[in-house]
Design a protein around this motif. Structure first.
Motif, PDB file in Angstrom:
ATOM      1  N   LEU A 152      10.798 -37.355 -10.361  1.00  0.00           N
ATOM      2  CA  LEU A 152      11.851 -37.491  -9.504  1.00  0.00           C
ATOM      3  C   LEU A 152      12.900 -36.486  -9.818  1.00  0.00           C
ATOM      4  N   ILE A 153      13.357 -36.364 -11.167  1.00  0.00           N
ATOM      5  CA  ILE A 153      14.596 -35.361 -11.423  1.00  0.00           C
ATOM      6  C   ILE A 153      13.984 -33.974 -10.999  1.00  0.00           C
ATOM      7  N   ALA A 154      12.992 -33.678 -10.999  1.00  0.00           N
ATOM      8  CA  ALA A 154      12.594 -32.295 -10.571  1.00  0.00           C
ATOM      9  C   ALA A 154      12.766 -31.985  -9.328  1.00  0.00           C
ATOM     10  N   SER A 155      12.605 -33.110  -8.556  1.00  0.00           N
ATOM     11  CA  SER A 155      12.613 -32.849  -6.930  1.00  0.00           C
ATOM     12  C   SER A 155      13.971 -32.321  -6.485  1.00  0.00           C
ATOM     13  N   GLY A 156      15.049 -32.908  -7.246  1.00  0.00           N
ATOM     14  CA  GLY A 156      16.583 -32.526  -6.972  1.00  0.00           C
ATOM     15  C   GLY A 156      16.736 -31.101  -7.377  1.00  0.00           C
ATOM     16  N   ARG A 157      15.801 -30.489  -8.228  1.00  0.00           N
ATOM     17  CA  ARG A 157      16.264 -28.788  -8.392  1.00  0.00           C
ATOM     18  C   ARG A 157      15.033 -27.872  -7.558  1.00  0.00           C
ATOM     19  N   GLY A 158      13.997 -28.607  -7.180  1.00  0.00           N
ATOM     20  CA  GLY A 158      13.161 -27.417  -6.372  1.00  0.00           C
ATOM     21  C   GLY A 158      11.996 -28.461  -6.175  1.00  0.00           C
ATOM     22  N   ASN A 159      10.721 -27.643  -5.833  1.00  0.00           N
ATOM     23  CA  ASN A 159       9.529 -27.988  -5.478  1.00  0.00           C
ATOM     24  C   ASN A 159       8.305 -27.790  -6.323  1.00  0.00           C
ATOM     25  N   ASN A 160       8.739 -27.152  -7.529  1.00  0.00           N
ATOM     26  CA  ASN A 160       7.715 -26.619  -8.367  1.00  0.00           C
ATOM     27  C   ASN A 160       7.348 -27.169  -9.597  1.00  0.00           C
ATOM     28  N   ILE A 161       6.392 -27.387 -10.291  1.00  0.00           N
ATOM     29  CA  ILE A 161       6.050 -27.879 -11.493  1.00  0.00           C
ATOM     30  C   ILE A 161       6.932 -27.356 -12.495  1.00  0.00           C
ATOM     31  N   GLY A 162       7.458 -25.944 -12.471  1.00  0.00           N
ATOM     32  CA  GLY A 162       8.322 -25.439 -13.481  1.00  0.00           C
ATOM     33  C   GLY A 162       9.822 -25.975 -13.506  1.00  0.00           C
ATOM     34  N   ASP A 163       9.878 -26.963 -12.318  1.00  0.00           N
ATOM     35  CA  ASP A 163      11.326 -27.510 -12.172  1.00  0.00           C
ATOM     36  C   ASP A 163      11.395 -28.870 -13.310  1.00  0.00           C
ATOM     37  N   LEU A 164      10.479 -29.201 -13.565  1.00  0.00           N
ATOM     38  CA  LEU A 164      10.097 -30.430 -14.558  1.00  0.00           C
ATOM     39  C   LEU A 164      11.378 -30.453 -15.796  1.00  0.00           C
ATOM     40  N   PRO A 165      11.948 -31.409 -16.001  1.00  0.00           N
ATOM     41  CA  PRO A 165      12.616 -31.559 -17.377  1.00  0.00           C
ATOM     42  C   PRO A 165      11.980 -31.025 -18.562  1.00  0.00           C
ATOM     43  N   LYS A 166      12.647 -30.573 -19.494  1.00  0.00           N
ATOM     44  CA  LYS A 166      11.965 -30.113 -20.700  1.00  0.00           C
ATOM     45  C   LYS A 166      12.196 -31.061 -21.897  1.00  0.00           C
TER      46      LYS A 166
ATOM     47  N   VAL B 130      17.464 -36.784  -5.424  1.00  0.00           N
ATOM     48  CA  VAL B 130      16.111 -36.713  -5.538  1.00  0.00           C
ATOM     49  C   VAL B 130      15.886 -36.360  -3.762  1.00  0.00           C
ATOM     50  N   ASN B 131      14.850 -35.579  -4.011  1.00  0.00           N
ATOM     51  CA  ASN B 131      14.522 -34.865  -2.617  1.00  0.00           C
ATOM     52  C   ASN B 131      12.990 -35.180  -2.384  1.00  0.00           C
ATOM     53  N   ILE B 132      12.661 -36.226  -1.481  1.00  0.00           N
ATOM     54  CA  ILE B 132      11.379 -36.648  -1.175  1.00  0.00           C
ATOM     55  C   ILE B 132      10.180 -35.591  -0.968  1.00  0.00           C
ATOM     56  N   LEU B 133      10.573 -34.700  -0.175  1.00  0.00           N
ATOM     57  CA  LEU B 133       9.553 -33.659   0.185  1.00  0.00           C
ATOM     58  C   LEU B 133       9.432 -32.878  -0.827  1.00  0.00           C
ATOM     59  N   PRO B 134      10.224 -32.178  -1.689  1.00  0.00           N
ATOM     60  CA  PRO B 134       9.861 -31.717  -2.955  1.00  0.00           C
ATOM     61  C   PRO B 134       9.072 -32.329  -3.817  1.00  0.00           C
ATOM     62  N   PHE B 135       9.406 -33.981  -3.947  1.00  0.00           N
ATOM     63  CA  PHE B 135       8.753 -34.729  -4.987  1.00  0.00           C
ATOM     64  C   PHE B 135       7.394 -34.933  -4.427  1.00  0.00           C
ATOM     65  N   TYR B 136       7.204 -34.920  -3.257  1.00  0.00           N
ATOM     66  CA  TYR B 136       5.707 -34.831  -2.725  1.00  0.00           C
ATOM     67  C   TYR B 136       5.229 -33.473  -3.065  1.00  0.00           C
ATOM     68  N   ASP B 137       5.630 -32.332  -2.943  1.00  0.00           N
ATOM     69  CA  ASP B 137       5.007 -31.029  -3.387  1.00  0.00           C
ATOM     70  C   ASP B 137       4.769 -30.970  -4.724  1.00  0.00           C
ATOM     71  N   ILE B 138       5.608 -31.603  -5.639  1.00  0.00           N
ATOM     72  CA  ILE B 138       5.545 -31.537  -7.151  1.00  0.00           C
ATOM     73  C   ILE B 138       4.312 -32.693  -7.629  1.00  0.00           C
ATOM     74  N   VAL B 139       4.061 -33.698  -6.949  1.00  0.00           N
ATOM     75  CA  VAL B 139       2.938 -34.423  -7.053  1.00  0.00           C
ATOM     76  C   VAL B 139       1.819 -33.974  -6.898  1.00  0.00           C
ATOM     77  N   HIS B 140       1.801 -33.478  -5.651  1.00  0.00           N
ATOM     78  CA  HIS B 140       0.372 -33.088  -5.003  1.00  0.00           C
ATOM     79  C   HIS B 140       0.067 -31.643  -5.812  1.00  0.00           C
ATOM     80  N   ALA B 141       1.071 -30.831  -6.315  1.00  0.00           N
ATOM     81  CA  ALA B 141       0.549 -29.480  -7.195  1.00  0.00           C
ATOM     82  C   ALA B 141      -0.028 -29.960  -8.290  1.00  0.00           C
ATOM     83  N   LEU B 142       0.523 -31.108  -9.049  1.00  0.00           N
ATOM     84  CA  LEU B 142       0.081 -31.618 -10.307  1.00  0.00           C
ATOM     85  C   LEU B 142      -1.294 -32.339 -10.081  1.00  0.00           C
ATOM     86  N   GLU B 143      -1.624 -33.088  -9.119  1.00  0.00           N
ATOM     87  CA  GLU B 143      -2.869 -33.619  -8.677  1.00  0.00           C
ATOM     88  C   GLU B 143      -4.008 -32.447  -8.203  1.00  0.00           C
TER      89      GLU B 143
END
Length: 276
Positions: free
Chosen positions: A199-213, A250-263
């Motif tokens: 969820l935090i990553a979705s406010g930064r972008g729509n990529n797996i690389g935007d996940l917190p460290k 939190v941005n829902i469309l990027p969140f959707y993109d991140i979840v589905h990229a991980l899946e």
């Protein structure tokens, strides 16, 4: 339209040997009080709640956590005193009407791959949650080993846990003014961290690389009884995540993109032991 998603970790476990998988009576009372505070802050006077859905793991203490908080949000009485109270339909028939959705993505499953490593830090850090394990996972999404123990890659853990949160968000639906839809998502150490990280990553972008460290980027690892509130009152596409005094976009469309990229990167077919 006014929508809320409550995301958190289960309450404190009982120390009695016969109730080690149950919540303590003190924690039930604390969770009820949390619900009262949440209701006062987010559910305005005169506002009705409808479309309530709960999501939890395969363990009763996560369902009990949802229902104890919900009893407080709804201001139900008598005040629940035990885990059995909130799980007994005759005592709180209102809660019996709320759909209970058990999700493997919110469970430690399969145990032989996830629990030994992901839970070890909780014991070592004296109740600090899975900070060490979560931080390791966030920086090693593909790792199959941790301290000599086979684990599910943390990317897979995020995909499954965040996927459950995404389902909760997707099922909020639409309603008219004066009503509020509510979803409650409760899980365990590390798994709750994983969902919030996405969820935090979705406010930064729509990529797996935007996940917190680090868990420090979202207020620390979730301890027992900790929770965050995602408020989607103003839009179905964006909202604010609140945890204590902190907040994040939190941005829902990027969140959707991140979840589905991980899946896509970590499909269930890679792990024959894992089940949906």
């Amino acid at each position: 339209m006014t929508n809320l998603v409550l995301i958190g970790r289960h309450g404190r476990k009982d120390t009695h040997p016969d109730r080690k998988n149950d919540l303590s009576d003190v924690s039930i009372s604390s969770l009820y009080d949390q619900g009262l505070e949440i209701g006062q802050k987010y559910v305005l006077p005169g506002m009705n709640i409808r479309g309530i859905r709960t999501y939890n793991s395969n363990l009763a203490r996560t369902e009990a956590t949802n229902k104890a908080r919900l009893a407080g949000i709804l201001g139900l009485s008598p005040i629940p005193l035990t885990q059995a109270d909130v799980l007994t339909d005759s005592k709180f028939p209102n809660l019996a009407l709320v759909p209970v959705n058990k999700r493997h993505g919110l469970s430690f499953f399969p145990e032989e791959l996830s629990i030994p490593a992901y839970m070890r830090a909780e014991t070592q850090e004296a109740g600090l949650g899975g900070k060490v394990c979560t931080n390791y996972g966030l920086n090693n999404l593909d790792a199959r080993q941790h301290e000599g123990t086979e684990i599910l890659p943390f990317g897979y853990v995020i995909a499954k846990s965040a996927g459950s949160a995404l389902e909760a968000i997707s099922n909020l639906g639409r309603n008219s003014n004066g009503e509020r839809n509510l979803a409650m998502v409760t899980s365990h150490a590390v798994i709750t961290d994983a969902a919030v990280a996405a969820l935090i990553a979705s406010g930064r972008g729509n990529n797996i690389g935007d996940l917190p460290k680090s868990v420090d980027e979202f207020g620390g690892a979730f301890k027992e009884e900790d929770y965050a509130v995602l408020d989607l009152s103003k839009s179905t596409r964006e909202g604010k995540l609140f945890r204590g005094s902190k907040e994040w976009q939190v941005n829902i469309l990027p969140f959707y993109d991140i979840v589905h990229a991980l899946e896509a990167k970590y499909p269930v077919s890679l792990f024959t032991e894992a089940k949906r």
